[in-house]
Design a protein around this motif. Structure first.
Motif, short mmCIF file in Angstrom:
data_model
loop_
_atom_site.label_atom_id
_atom_site.label_comp_id
_atom_site.label_asym_id
_atom_site.label_seq_id
_atom_site.Cartn_x
_atom_site.Cartn_y
_atom_site.Cartn_z
N ALA A 8 -1.20 0.79 -6.35
CA ALA A 8 -2.46 1.84 -5.66
C ALA A 8 -3.23 0.94 -4.87
CB ALA A 8 -3.41 2.41 -6.59
N ASP A 9 -2.64 -0.04 -4.11
CA ASP A 9 -3.35 -1.00 -3.18
C ASP A 9 -2.99 -0.37 -1.60
OD1 ASP A 9 -4.09 -2.90 -1.35
OD2 ASP A 9 -3.13 -4.65 -2.49
N VAL A 10 -3.88 0.47 -1.24
CA VAL A 10 -3.91 1.29 0.15
C VAL A 10 -3.68 0.38 1.29
CG1 VAL A 10 -4.71 2.96 1.58
CG2 VAL A 10 -4.82 3.27 -0.98
N GLU A 11 -4.29 -0.63 1.11
CA GLU A 11 -4.59 -1.64 2.25
C GLU A 11 -3.28 -2.43 2.43
OE1 GLU A 11 -6.77 -1.48 4.59
OE2 GLU A 11 -8.07 -0.09 3.64
N SER A 12 -2.57 -2.68 1.43
CA SER A 12 -1.52 -3.58 1.31
C SER A 12 -0.22 -2.65 1.67
CB SER A 12 -1.05 -4.48 0.21
OG SER A 12 -2.19 -5.30 0.03
N ALA A 13 -0.35 -1.44 1.20
CA ALA A 13 0.61 -0.45 1.81
C ALA A 13 0.74 -0.37 3.24
CB ALA A 13 0.52 0.95 0.63
N LEU A 14 -0.33 0.06 3.78
CA LEU A 14 -0.62 0.24 5.20
C LEU A 14 0.08 -0.85 6.00
CD1 LEU A 14 -4.02 1.97 5.35
CD2 LEU A 14 -1.95 3.03 6.12
N GLU A 15 -0.40 -2.01 5.47
CA GLU A 15 0.03 -3.33 6.27
C GLU A 15 1.59 -3.40 6.02
OE1 GLU A 15 -0.49 -8.22 6.07
OE2 GLU A 15 -1.69 -6.90 4.90
N ALA A 16 2.22 -2.98 5.17
CA ALA A 16 3.51 -3.14 4.80
C ALA A 16 4.51 -2.33 5.69
CB ALA A 16 3.94 -3.21 3.24
N ASP A 17 3.88 -0.97 5.63
CA ASP A 17 4.30 0.16 6.50
C ASP A 17 4.51 -0.16 8.02
OD1 ASP A 17 5.62 2.98 6.19
OD2 ASP A 17 3.68 3.21 7.69
N ASP A 18 3.37 -0.75 8.32
CA ASP A 18 3.19 -1.38 9.73
C ASP A 18 4.19 -2.24 10.13
OD1 ASP A 18 1.13 0.28 10.23
OD2 ASP A 18 -0.40 -1.22 10.39
N ASP A 19 4.33 -3.45 8.83
CA ASP A 19 5.44 -4.38 9.27
C ASP A 19 6.76 -3.89 9.30
OD1 ASP A 19 3.26 -6.04 9.25
OD2 ASP A 19 3.67 -6.78 7.25
N PHE A 20 7.23 -2.77 8.60
CA PHE A 20 8.59 -2.18 8.46
C PHE A 20 8.74 -1.44 9.76
CE2 PHE A 20 11.08 1.40 7.79
CZ PHE A 20 12.31 0.94 7.31
N HIS A 21 8.03 -0.88 10.50
CA HIS A 21 8.16 -0.21 11.52
C HIS A 21 8.30 -0.91 12.75
CE1 HIS A 21 8.76 3.84 9.72
NE2 HIS A 21 7.65 3.85 9.07
N ALA A 22 7.37 -2.05 12.75
CA ALA A 22 7.32 -2.80 13.74
C ALA A 22 8.32 -3.45 14.05
CB ALA A 22 5.88 -3.95 13.59
N VAL A 23 9.29 -3.81 13.20
CA VAL A 23 10.49 -4.42 13.44
C VAL A 23 11.33 -3.75 14.65
CG1 VAL A 23 13.08 -5.11 12.62
CG2 VAL A 23 10.86 -5.25 11.38
N PHE A 25 5.86 -2.70 0.41
CA PHE A 25 5.49 -1.41 0.37
C PHE A 25 5.48 -0.73 -0.82
CE2 PHE A 25 6.34 3.22 1.62
CZ PHE A 25 4.73 3.53 2.17
N GLU A 26 6.65 -0.82 -1.59
CA GLU A 26 6.81 -0.31 -2.64
C GLU A 26 5.76 -0.82 -3.96
OE1 GLU A 26 10.54 1.15 -5.85
OE2 GLU A 26 10.71 -0.53 -4.54
N ARG A 27 5.55 -2.11 -3.86
CA ARG A 27 4.71 -2.82 -4.82
C ARG A 27 3.33 -2.36 -4.68
NH1 ARG A 27 7.92 -7.37 -3.57
NH2 ARG A 27 6.56 -8.24 -2.33
N ALA A 28 3.07 -2.29 -3.39
CA ALA A 28 1.62 -1.81 -3.25
C ALA A 28 1.32 -0.26 -3.59
CB ALA A 28 1.18 -1.88 -1.44
N LEU A 29 2.32 0.33 -3.24
CA LEU A 29 2.09 1.87 -3.80
C LEU A 29 1.87 1.93 -5.29
CD1 LEU A 29 4.57 4.08 -1.64
CD2 LEU A 29 2.05 3.82 -1.53
N ARG A 30 2.69 1.34 -5.96
CA ARG A 30 2.71 1.17 -7.44
C ARG A 30 1.43 0.71 -8.06
NH1 ARG A 30 7.18 -1.76 -7.97
NH2 ARG A 30 6.08 -3.81 -8.36
#
Length: 217
Positions: free
Chosen positions: A129-144, A122-127
């Protein structure tokens, strides 16, 4: 209605969920813009399915607040509405708070490792500016938490309500304002590792409530 440039993208019969996901994602990512008319015939050509699963998907999207059905006229993509988005945000935050309460007592090391890895992505994607990857990583984080908690009704409610917030998340994750979520995620992991269920649940709720939006968005 301009549809994505792929005709009959699904060559085999789709499950209803697949049709729903395809149309929902096109609304969330802006392919179908607010106020745009959704025509059954064009959706059929795009997805390569019959009208029945499309109509079922549109009914689900209407319940989720992403489309508006005008009886006898048309189905349009719902415009952004700050009041309904705020109401949805409050519900989603409460659901994730409950997910944390259910999950933290049963978490194993692999769960915490998965959250840590997701937050790093998530942090790498934000750095980048990869919005799609940030959304995917955020989803994966909360999905746990959502998955570990094992409450299928909670999962179903989140699947219905979260897409309303996705348009706001997409704008937020493209800005520097999202950087604070990285630290919030790290704190959630720390509290979960300590086994502090109540504090982790509160931190999850605050993470979702920190999503800011204005009527201009």
């Amino acid at each position: 209605m301009p549809v994505p440039p792929f005709s009959g993208v699904h060559k085999r019969p789709l499950l209803r969920d697949n049709v729903f996901d395809s149309i929902r994602n096109a609304i969330v990512d802006g392919t179908f813009e607010p106020g745009e008319r959704l025509k059954d015939t064009e959706l059929e050509a795009w997805l390569g399915v019959s009208r029945t699963p499309i109509r079922e998907a549109l009914l689900r999207l209407e319940r989720a607040g992403l489309v508006i059905a005008l009886p006898g006229k048309a189905t349009i993509v719902a415009p952004y509405d700050q009041a309904s988005t705020l109401s949805t945000q409050q519900v989603v935050a409460g659901l994730h708070e409950l997910a944390a309460r259910l999950a933290v007592p049963v978490l194993a090391k692999e769960h915490l490792d998965a959250m840590t890895q997701a937050n790093a992505r998530f942090e790498r994607a934000l750095r980048d500016a990869d919005v799609e990857s940030a959304l995917e990583a955020d989803d994966d984080f909360h999905a746990v938490f959502v998955t570990a908690g094992g409450n299928l009704v909670l999962q179903e409610l989140l699947e219905q309500t979260t897409p309303v917030l996705r348009r706001v998340e997409r704008m937020r994750f493209g800005s520097f304002a999202a950087r604070e979520s990285v630290a919030q995620h790290a704190e959630i992991i720390r509290l979960a590792r300590l086994g502090d269920t109540e504090a982790a649940a509160r931190a999850c709720r605050e993470n979702w409530l920190s999503l800011r939006f204005t009527s201009a968005e």
